[in-house]
Design an enzyme around this catalytic site. Structure first.
Site, PDB file in Angstrom:
ATOM      1  N   TYR A   1       0.812  -1.226   0.000  1.00 14.10           N
ATOM      2  CA  TYR A   1       0.000   0.000   0.000  1.00 14.10           C
ATOM      3  C   TYR A   1       0.841   1.269   0.000  1.00 14.10           C
ATOM      4  O   TYR A   1       0.283   2.363  -0.148  1.00 14.10           O
ATOM      5  CB  TYR A   1      -0.914   0.033   1.237  1.00 14.10           C
ATOM      6  CG  TYR A   1      -2.182  -0.734   1.041  1.00 14.10           C
ATOM      7  CD1 TYR A   1      -2.156  -2.118   0.932  1.00 14.10           C
ATOM      8  CD2 TYR A   1      -3.405  -0.099   0.949  1.00 14.10           C
ATOM      9  CE1 TYR A   1      -3.315  -2.840   0.736  1.00 14.10           C
ATOM     10  CE2 TYR A   1      -4.569  -0.810   0.752  1.00 14.10           C
ATOM     11  CZ  TYR A   1      -4.517  -2.172   0.653  1.00 14.10           C
ATOM     12  OH  TYR A   1      -5.665  -2.876   0.450  1.00 14.10           O
TER      13      TYR A   1
ATOM     14  N   LYS B   1       1.894 -14.183   5.523  1.00 11.00           N
ATOM     15  CA  LYS B   1       2.202 -15.156   4.467  1.00 11.00           C
ATOM     16  C   LYS B   1       3.729 -15.307   4.435  1.00 11.00           C
ATOM     17  O   LYS B   1       4.399 -15.153   3.405  1.00 11.00           O
ATOM     18  CB  LYS B   1       1.641 -14.634   3.131  1.00 11.00           C
ATOM     19  CG  LYS B   1       1.698 -15.603   1.995  1.00 11.00           C
ATOM     20  CD  LYS B   1       0.709 -16.749   2.084  1.00 11.00           C
ATOM     21  CE  LYS B   1       0.953 -17.757   0.978  1.00 11.00           C
ATOM     22  NZ  LYS B   1       0.164 -18.996   1.131  1.00 11.00           N
TER      23      LYS B   1
ATOM     24  N   ASP C   1      -3.565 -17.889   4.246  1.00 15.75           N
ATOM     25  CA  ASP C   1      -4.570 -18.701   3.528  1.00 15.75           C
ATOM     26  C   ASP C   1      -5.258 -19.673   4.477  1.00 15.75           C
ATOM     27  O   ASP C   1      -6.484 -19.849   4.431  1.00 15.75           O
ATOM     28  CB  ASP C   1      -3.966 -19.422   2.301  1.00 15.75           C
ATOM     29  CG  ASP C   1      -2.621 -20.077   2.563  1.00 15.75           C
ATOM     30  OD1 ASP C   1      -2.101 -19.943   3.687  1.00 15.75           O
ATOM     31  OD2 ASP C   1      -2.083 -20.727   1.639  1.00 15.75           O
TER      32      ASP C   1
ATOM     33  N   ASP D   1      -6.831  -5.919   4.746  1.00 15.66           N
ATOM     34  CA  ASP D   1      -7.896  -5.470   3.854  1.00 15.66           C
ATOM     35  C   ASP D   1      -8.777  -6.662   3.457  1.00 15.66           C
ATOM     36  O   ASP D   1     -10.008  -6.623   3.579  1.00 15.66           O
ATOM     37  CB  ASP D   1      -7.249  -4.830   2.614  1.00 15.66           C
ATOM     38  CG  ASP D   1      -8.232  -4.026   1.792  1.00 15.66           C
ATOM     39  OD1 ASP D   1      -9.398  -3.894   2.196  1.00 15.66           O
ATOM     40  OD2 ASP D   1      -7.833  -3.528   0.725  1.00 15.66           O
TER      41      ASP D   1
HETATM   42  O1  LIG Z   1      -8.831   3.240  -0.491  1.00 16.56           O
HETATM   43  C1  LIG Z   1      -9.550   2.498  -1.136  1.00 16.56           C
HETATM   44  O2  LIG Z   1     -10.142   2.859  -2.158  1.00 16.56           O
HETATM   45  C2  LIG Z   1      -9.800   1.086  -0.670  1.00 16.56           C
HETATM   46  C3  LIG Z   1      -9.362   0.878   0.742  1.00 16.56           C
HETATM   47  C4  LIG Z   1      -9.925  -0.347   1.344  1.00 16.56           C
HETATM   48  O3  LIG Z   1     -10.435  -1.241   0.703  1.00 16.56           O
HETATM   49  C5  LIG Z   1      -9.890  -0.477   2.792  1.00 16.56           C
HETATM   50  O4  LIG Z   1      -9.290   0.341   3.461  1.00 16.56           O
HETATM   51  O5  LIG Z   1     -10.480  -1.440   3.317  1.00 16.56           O
HETATM   52 MG   LIG Z   2     -11.109  -2.873   1.897  1.00 16.62          MG
END
Ligand SMILES: O=C(O)CCC(=O)C(=O)O
Ligand SMILES: [Mg+2]
Ligand SMILES: NC(=O)C1=CN([C@@H]2O[C@H](COP(=O)(O)OP(=O)(O)OC[C@H]3O[C@@H](n4cnc5c(N)ncnc54)[C@H](OP(=O)(O)O)[C@@H]3O)[C@@H](O)[C@H]2O)C=CC1
Length: 410
Positions: free
Chosen positions: A152, A224, A275, A299
């Site tokens: 990210y 992972k 997983d 996420d």
């Molecule tokens: O920033 C985004 O557009 C997606 C972020 C996301 O899916 C989250 O933080 O759970």
């Molecule tokens: Mg998300």
């Protein structure tokens, strides 16, 4: 700011919340126009009911996303960042991120620029909520997702660009063995995944602190690390080190699991490969309580766990820096563009994110009223489309009506 409206501050690690705190909010793109007004109605009613006018939020709208761009030509104006810094705690609706090209995520940018390193997402079942599993009540977890690192960070090189070529040639000349593993080097895009000891340390510490505060029995490091040894594997190893060095943990049943004890309460620190974790949350959810994980895993895990307890219509979250006190509360879901402006979607996620914010303020009475109102609305089967399509004999409510129903049930 009028005389009685005040700023939230922090001193010696303690949040000071005045009776009339200024709280910045971002309405959000897409369904933000639907869920924010419904949520605000619930928040104001709950504060009024709890304190009879002695406390009140002074809402301050700040802009990001499409609304900001249309007003200022800037997707994330500096003014907005300044407001979150100045007033310390805020709340936001979802913001759109285009796929493939275009702007990078504003949601991620807010977390990174304000260094809101802990994404905290509680996942629990409310009585009566429709679920795809037979015993949803067994799922009661709190995810601590690292919020500033990992893939990210946004360090990517687009296939075919000069940057990608330069990056590939840098890899080739400095790390020829590793470069030779790139199957199609001429047509590859590249991404970098930074994971540090400091970044891991602060999220794992937050998760273990939380487990002790809330008398939870375990913290599971989800990674992972068998495949990505020096990022995800290192996350696991540094996580165990934090348990040992900062919490005096010792080997549990021969290790690598650890056990720590404080004031008579014991917390087991364990780990699982991501997983395997995703199948175990369906099969043996009761074995997991607090989860500490990297950004991308967090996420995926957030939406998967949310689905088990009723979907992302009621999945709240917070982005917190426990050192500065800075926090932005937000739903787990996105802008759901196909429903935007229809007064249709479930405002539960942002409402529960607000309840988390009131708990963060120490205004537990307000949070409790929100939980009571929401639980009773669901129990009386008056729900939005997402629950309605899965429930027998339920009454379909609009987004705004569901907010009103929560208020009636508080
Ligand atoms: O920033 C985004 O557009 C997606 C972020 C996301 O899916 C989250 O933080 O759970
Ligand atoms: Mg998300
Ligand atoms: N923090 C943030 O601001 C986030 C922003 N995003 C952004 O949002 C945009 C859209 O992303 P997308 O992948 O479609 O994911 P979304 O979470 O926006 O929507 C996916 C599906 O989830 C369900 N859903 C979402 N919100 C609600 C709600 N309030 N009530 C009930 N159900 C809901 C709907 O399911 P169904 O179709 O079954 O009815 C919807 O189609 C993207 O630009 C993405 O980057 C995504 C996640 C977080």
């Amino acid at each position: 700011m009028t005389m009685s409206e005040q700023k939230i501050t922090i001193s010696n690690g303690q949040l000071n919340v005045p009776d009339h705190p200024v709280v910045p909010f971002i309405e959000g793109d897409g369904t933000g126009v639907d869920i924010w007004p419904a949520a605000k109605t619930v928040f104001d009613a709950a504060v009024e009911k709890a304190y009879n006018g002695a406390k009140k939020i002074a809402w301050k709208e700040v802009y990001a996303g499409e609304k900001a761009f249309n007003k200022t030509g800037d997707w994330l104006p500096q003014e907005t960042l300044d407001a979150f810094n100045e007033y310390l705690v805020g709340i936001k609706g979802p913001l759109t991120t285009p796929v493939g090209g275009g702007i990078r995520s504003l949601n991620v940018a807010l977390r990174q620029k304000l260094d809101l390193y802990a994404c905290v997402r509680p996942v629990r079942w409310f009585q009566g909520t429709p679920s795809p599993v037979t015993e949803p009540g067994k799922t009661d977890m709190v995810i601590f997702r690292e919020n500033t690192e990992d893939i990210y960070a946004g360090i990517e090189f687009q296939e075919g660009t000069d940057d990608a070529k330069q990056f590939a040639s840098l890899l080739q000349s400095n790390f020829p063995d590793r470069f030779s593993k790139v199957r199609f080097p001429q047509t590859a895009g590249y991404g970098i995944k930074p994971v540090s000891e400091e970044g891991t340390g602060r999220i794992v510490k937050s998760a273990i602190d939380y487990a002790f505060q809330q008398k939870r029995d375990s913290v599971t490091l989800v990674h992972k690390g068998n495949i990505m040894k020096f990022t995800e594997g290192a996350f696991r190893d540094w996580g165990y080190e934090v348990a040992q060095k900062q919490f005096g943990a010792t080997d549990y049943e021969g290790g690598p699991w650890q056990i720590a004890e404080k004031d008579g309460h014991k917390v087991i620190i364990k780990d699982v490969i991501a997983d395997a974790f995703l199948q175990q949350i369906l099969l043996r959810p009761a074995e997991y309580s607090v989860i500490a994980t990297l950004n991308l895993n967090g996420d995926y895990v957030s939406d998967a766990l949310a689905a088990i307890v009723g979907g992302i219509g009621i999945a709240p979250g917070a982005n917190i820096n426990y050192v500065t006190g800075n926090a932005i509360f937000e739903a787990t879901h996105g802008t759901a563009p196909k429903y935007a402006g229809q007064d249709k979607v479930n405002p539960g996620s942002v409402i529960l994110s607000g309840a988390m914010m009131f708990e963060y303020f120490g205004w537990q009475e307000v949070a409790d009223l929100i939980y009571k109102g929401l639980e009773s609305a669901i129990a009386s089967k008056k729900v939005t489309y997402d629950f309605h399509r899965l429930m027998e004999g339920a009454t379909l409510l609009k987004c705004s009506e569901f907010g009103d129903e929560i208020v009636r049930n508080m």
